[in-house]
Every structure is written in C-alpha cells, then in structure tokens.
Design a protein around this motif. Structure first.
Motif, PDB file in Angstrom:
ATOM      1  N   ASP A 125       0.864  -0.954  -0.061  1.00 16.26           N
ATOM      2  CA  ASP A 125      -0.059   0.090   0.045  1.00 16.26           C
ATOM      3  C   ASP A 125       0.835   1.063   0.040  1.00 16.26           C
ATOM      4  O   ASP A 125       0.491   2.420  -0.183  1.00 16.26           O
ATOM      5  N   LYS A 126       2.105   1.199   0.094  1.00 15.95           N
ATOM      6  CA  LYS A 126       3.119   2.164  -0.112  1.00 15.95           C
ATOM      7  C   LYS A 126       4.528   1.273  -0.210  1.00 15.95           C
ATOM      8  O   LYS A 126       4.690   0.136   0.137  1.00 15.95           O
ATOM      9  N   ALA A 127       5.456   2.248  -0.898  1.00 17.96           N
ATOM     10  CA  ALA A 127       6.813   1.621  -0.890  1.00 17.96           C
ATOM     11  C   ALA A 127       7.777   2.691  -0.571  1.00 17.96           C
ATOM     12  O   ALA A 127       7.822   3.951  -1.070  1.00 17.96           O
ATOM     13  N   PHE A 128       8.419   2.531   0.399  1.00 14.57           N
ATOM     14  CA  PHE A 128       9.507   3.676   0.758  1.00 14.57           C
ATOM     15  C   PHE A 128      10.508   3.724  -0.164  1.00 14.57           C
ATOM     16  O   PHE A 128      11.090   2.785  -0.623  1.00 14.57           O
ATOM     17  N   ILE A 129      10.793   4.867  -0.604  1.00 12.15           N
ATOM     18  CA  ILE A 129      11.828   5.264  -1.688  1.00 12.15           C
ATOM     19  C   ILE A 129      13.239   5.427  -1.104  1.00 12.15           C
ATOM     20  O   ILE A 129      13.760   6.235  -0.127  1.00 12.15           O
ATOM     21  N   GLU A 130      13.964   4.457  -1.537  1.00 13.76           N
ATOM     22  CA  GLU A 130      15.337   4.325  -1.072  1.00 13.76           C
ATOM     23  C   GLU A 130      16.430   4.144  -2.502  1.00 13.76           C
ATOM     24  O   GLU A 130      17.312   3.323  -2.484  1.00 13.76           O
ATOM     25  N   PRO A 165       3.326  -2.269   3.831  1.00 20.67           N
ATOM     26  CA  PRO A 165       4.665  -1.390   3.135  1.00 20.67           C
ATOM     27  C   PRO A 165       5.786  -2.217   2.682  1.00 20.67           C
ATOM     28  O   PRO A 165       6.175  -3.188   3.362  1.00 20.67           O
ATOM     29  N   VAL A 166       6.561  -1.773   1.416  1.00 21.11           N
ATOM     30  CA  VAL A 166       7.790  -2.394   1.476  1.00 21.11           C
ATOM     31  C   VAL A 166       9.026  -1.325   1.364  1.00 21.11           C
ATOM     32  O   VAL A 166       8.316  -0.126   1.280  1.00 21.11           O
ATOM     33  N   VAL A 167      10.107  -1.516   1.048  1.00 21.55           N
ATOM     34  CA  VAL A 167      11.141  -0.639   0.652  1.00 21.55           C
ATOM     35  C   VAL A 167      11.555  -1.094  -0.673  1.00 21.55           C
ATOM     36  O   VAL A 167      11.700  -2.153  -0.912  1.00 21.55           O
ATOM     37  N   SER A 168      12.100  -0.250  -1.446  1.00 25.48           N
ATOM     38  CA  SER A 168      12.820  -0.317  -2.824  1.00 25.48           C
ATOM     39  C   SER A 168      14.161   0.344  -2.344  1.00 25.48           C
ATOM     40  O   SER A 168      14.293   1.628  -2.264  1.00 25.48           O
ATOM     41  N   THR A 169      15.183  -0.314  -3.018  1.00 24.87           N
ATOM     42  CA  THR A 169      16.421  -0.121  -2.637  1.00 24.87           C
ATOM     43  C   THR A 169      17.281  -0.238  -4.180  1.00 24.87           C
ATOM     44  O   THR A 169      17.064  -1.088  -5.010  1.00 24.87           O
ATOM     45  N   ASP A 170      18.438   0.469  -4.068  1.00 28.91           N
ATOM     46  CA  ASP A 170      19.297   0.473  -5.258  1.00 28.91           C
ATOM     47  C   ASP A 170      20.452  -0.337  -4.897  1.00 28.91           C
ATOM     48  O   ASP A 170      21.039  -0.772  -5.938  1.00 28.91           O
ATOM     49  N   ALA A 171      20.626  -0.870  -3.660  1.00 30.89           N
ATOM     50  CA  ALA A 171      21.878  -1.458  -3.097  1.00 30.89           C
ATOM     51  C   ALA A 171      21.746  -2.637  -2.450  1.00 30.89           C
ATOM     52  O   ALA A 171      21.499  -2.880  -1.414  1.00 30.89           O
ATOM     53  N   PHE A 173      23.678  -5.326  -1.624  1.00 28.31           N
ATOM     54  CA  PHE A 173      24.384  -5.555  -0.467  1.00 28.31           C
ATOM     55  C   PHE A 173      24.506  -4.659   0.502  1.00 28.31           C
ATOM     56  O   PHE A 173      25.490  -4.550   1.459  1.00 28.31           O
ATOM     57  N   ARG A 174      23.698  -3.547   0.722  1.00 35.02           N
ATOM     58  CA  ARG A 174      23.800  -2.646   1.688  1.00 35.02           C
ATOM     59  C   ARG A 174      22.515  -2.494   2.455  1.00 35.02           C
ATOM     60  O   ARG A 174      22.135  -1.575   3.244  1.00 35.02           O
ATOM     61  N   GLN A 175      21.640  -3.797   2.509  1.00 32.33           N
ATOM     62  CA  GLN A 175      20.779  -3.912   3.470  1.00 32.33           C
ATOM     63  C   GLN A 175      21.176  -4.318   4.849  1.00 32.33           C
ATOM     64  O   GLN A 175      21.184  -5.459   5.234  1.00 32.33           O
ATOM     65  N   THR A 176      21.757  -3.360   5.621  1.00 31.70           N
ATOM     66  CA  THR A 176      22.270  -3.610   6.801  1.00 31.70           C
ATOM     67  C   THR A 176      21.054  -3.906   8.027  1.00 31.70           C
ATOM     68  O   THR A 176      20.087  -3.560   7.796  1.00 31.70           O
ATOM     69  N   TYR A 177      21.702  -4.522   8.907  1.00 34.41           N
ATOM     70  CA  TYR A 177      20.727  -4.951  10.123  1.00 34.41           C
ATOM     71  C   TYR A 177      20.150  -3.339  10.776  1.00 34.41           C
ATOM     72  O   TYR A 177      19.010  -3.544  11.140  1.00 34.41           O
ATOM     73  N   GLU A 178      20.875  -2.383  10.650  1.00 36.60           N
ATOM     74  CA  GLU A 178      20.330  -1.302  11.245  1.00 36.60           C
ATOM     75  C   GLU A 178      19.199  -0.448  10.362  1.00 36.60           C
ATOM     76  O   GLU A 178      18.381  -0.036  10.862  1.00 36.60           O
ATOM     77  N   LYS A 179      19.532  -0.657   8.942  1.00 44.65           N
ATOM     78  CA  LYS A 179      18.715  -0.140   8.111  1.00 44.65           C
ATOM     79  C   LYS A 179      17.336  -0.929   8.086  1.00 44.65           C
ATOM     80  O   LYS A 179      16.216  -0.412   8.136  1.00 44.65           O
ATOM     81  N   GLU A 180      17.439  -2.164   8.154  1.00 43.66           N
ATOM     82  CA  GLU A 180      16.093  -2.900   8.209  1.00 43.66           C
ATOM     83  C   GLU A 180      15.416  -2.802   9.537  1.00 43.66           C
ATOM     84  O   GLU A 180      14.178  -2.948   9.498  1.00 43.66           O
ATOM     85  N   ALA A 181      16.166  -2.573  10.568  1.00 44.96           N
ATOM     86  CA  ALA A 181      15.353  -2.177  12.003  1.00 44.96           C
ATOM     87  C   ALA A 181      14.549  -0.967  11.534  1.00 44.96           C
ATOM     88  O   ALA A 181      13.361  -0.919  12.331  1.00 44.96           O
ATOM     89  N   LEU A 182      15.230   0.068  11.035  1.00 43.87           N
ATOM     90  CA  LEU A 182      14.607   1.336  10.940  1.00 43.87           C
ATOM     91  C   LEU A 182      13.488   1.073   9.868  1.00 43.87           C
ATOM     92  O   LEU A 182      12.149   1.614  10.212  1.00 43.87           O
ATOM     93  N   ARG A 184      11.613  -1.571   9.535  1.00 41.67           N
ATOM     94  CA  ARG A 184      10.584  -2.337  10.467  1.00 41.67           C
ATOM     95  C   ARG A 184       9.788  -1.444  11.275  1.00 41.67           C
ATOM     96  O   ARG A 184       8.506  -1.077  11.501  1.00 41.67           O
ATOM     97  N   ARG A 185      10.463  -0.214  11.927  1.00 34.97           N
ATOM     98  CA  ARG A 185       9.920   0.718  12.826  1.00 34.97           C
ATOM     99  C   ARG A 185       8.881   1.617  11.986  1.00 34.97           C
ATOM    100  O   ARG A 185       8.044   2.187  12.390  1.00 34.97           O
ATOM    101  N   ARG A 186       9.159   1.672  10.738  1.00 35.43           N
ATOM    102  CA  ARG A 186       8.507   2.431  10.003  1.00 35.43           C
ATOM    103  C   ARG A 186       7.047   1.439   9.005  1.00 35.43           C
ATOM    104  O   ARG A 186       6.272   2.127   8.626  1.00 35.43           O
TER     105      ARG A 186
END
Length: 255
Positions: A125-130, A165-171, A173-182, A184-186
């Motif tokens: 229903d939304k896709a976070f822009i990364e 929601p999902v996230v779309s990324t360009d990278a 191998f830069r899906q770090t634990y800290e990023k994925e935690a952020l 999830r919080r969103r």
C-alpha cells in the motif's frame, strides 16, 4: 539537481522518440492497454506454453530490449520488466509511449519482519523510496503509493495477500541490520528494487498501477539469528504467473 517544479523544459529525448530511433527499433507499434510487468525469472515460459504469443520481438526501451507477449484469449500483454529502478522506469515510460495504461507489477521481495514469510503475498500500500530514480520524477518524499482503486481489485484477487509497506533500494548488499530495523519501525516488511520507482513514475505518467510481491527469501533480524535463506521455487513462480494472468484476463473482460 533532482526533480524541480521550476524546471519546465522538455526532456532531451522521450521514450516515444527513442522507440522511433535507430537505437530503438525505428517503429512505434501499439500494445494493449493492460500489461503485466514481471520482476522475476521463470514466469514467461509457463505462459507461452499455455498459448501466449510474442507480439514484439524487442521492446524498444533504452536499457536493453526484451520480447513482449500477449495472452492468447485477452488483450493483455506481459514481459520481463528488467531489474532495478532505472530499468523499471525505462520500461514503464516505453510501455506508456506504446499505449499501455494499466499495469500489474508482479515480483519478489525479501522479508525482514515476522509479519511475512517465504511464499507470502505482499500487496504494497506504500513503498518507501531508497532508490534514486523517483527523485527525478517527483519532489523528495518518504514513500510512493499505488493506484487506490486498482489496489482494491488486486486485494480481492489475492485475499490471502497482506497489504503492508515495502522498501525499494538500489543497493542489494547494503541492506544492513540497522537499516532493516529502521524499515521495520516504519512498518515495512520487505524489500525489492523496483516498486517505489514504478509507483512514482506511474503517478507522473497517469498510469494505473498496483503490485503483488511474493516473498522469496527471509532475512535474519539480528546478527547471530537464523541465517538468510532463499525459498522461491520453480513451481511457486509458475503458479504466480498463471494466477496474475488469470486475474488480468478478468479485467480485460470487464472493459
């Protein structure tokens, strides 16, 4: 410089101009208004086996052409949309120039939340822009969204689907634990490389769009947990392709 509302100048060249150029195929043929964009391998062949025919040997997009097929019993075309946000935007712009006006995007995502597991259907229903492509089509924003009325139809088609929601990324191998935690919080549950750009470009063009994603792999939520694993199978791909085709066939009969 990203998108600017003050920039009212035209693009140096458009998808329509590219299609008609020697770098395209020199011809601007029309395609059906309804389209399925697949963002995974192993889904074209099963539909061809059921009678789908090639209607265009090479889509004249900028980043590498690909065949376009049509269902044997409905005015619905389908193709491999490519990989990553730039090629996704290129594909959608080219399809629009050739007459496509309603798009179901069907792909995969990696899950990083307990709310989603391998094989689950996610209806974003939304896709976070990364990814960077969206920033050329709209002013900076946190996320992009699908077409509301079309998403409601897709929800009826996939009643087991989770509208999250999902996230779309360009990278990759830069899906770090800290990023994925952020993420999830969103509220996001999965990550891919195309959906947010497709939603943004579709809004810019006035194309009706919705997405259905199958969870292909599960990410550990913290170091030391259960390791990353891939779970997508050939049978899952086939069933997914056939179901998407059946649903878009229904839409064509409504028109």
């Amino acid at each position: 410089m990203w998108y600017s509302r003050e920039d009212r100048s035209a693009p140096v060249f458009t998808a329509a101009q590219h299609a008609e150029s020697r770098h395209g195929d020199g011809e601007r043929r029309r395609l059906p208004a309804l389209c399925i964009l697949f963002y995974m391998g192993g889904v074209i062949a099963p539909l061809v086996e059921q009678g789908a025919v090639c209607v265009m040997e090479k889509l004249p997009r900028f980043l590498g052409g690909t065949p376009v097929y049509q269902l044997p019993d409905a005015p619905v075309c389908f193709l491999d949309g490519g990989r990553g946000a730039p090629q996704a935007a290129d594909t959608l712009e080219t399809l629009y120039a050739l007459g496509v006006r309603q798009v179901l995007t069907a792909g995969m995502c990696g899950a990083f939340s307990e709310q989603a597991g391998v094989g689950d259907r996610i209806l974003p229903d939304k896709a976070f822009i990364e990814e960077g492509t969206s920033l050329h089509y709209a002013e900076p924003r946190l996320f992009s969204t699908p077409s509301g009325a079309f998403l409601e139809k897709v929800r009826r088609w996939f009643p087991e689907g989770k509208c999250l929601p999902v996230v779309s990324t360009d990278a990759v191998f830069r899906q770090t634990y800290e990023k994925e935690a952020l993420w999830r919080r969103r509220g996001a549950v999965g990550v891919d490389m195309e959906t947010s750009a497709l939603f943004t470009v579709a809004e810019y063009l006035g194309v009706e769009i919705a997405a259905v994603l199958t969870v292909s792999d599960k990410h550990p939520e913290a170091p030391g947990g259960k390791g990353w694993h891939w779970g997508m199978t050939a049978q899952m791909r086939r069933e997914f392709a056939e179901r998407c085709a059946a649903r878009m066939r229904e839409i064509s009969r409504e028109k």
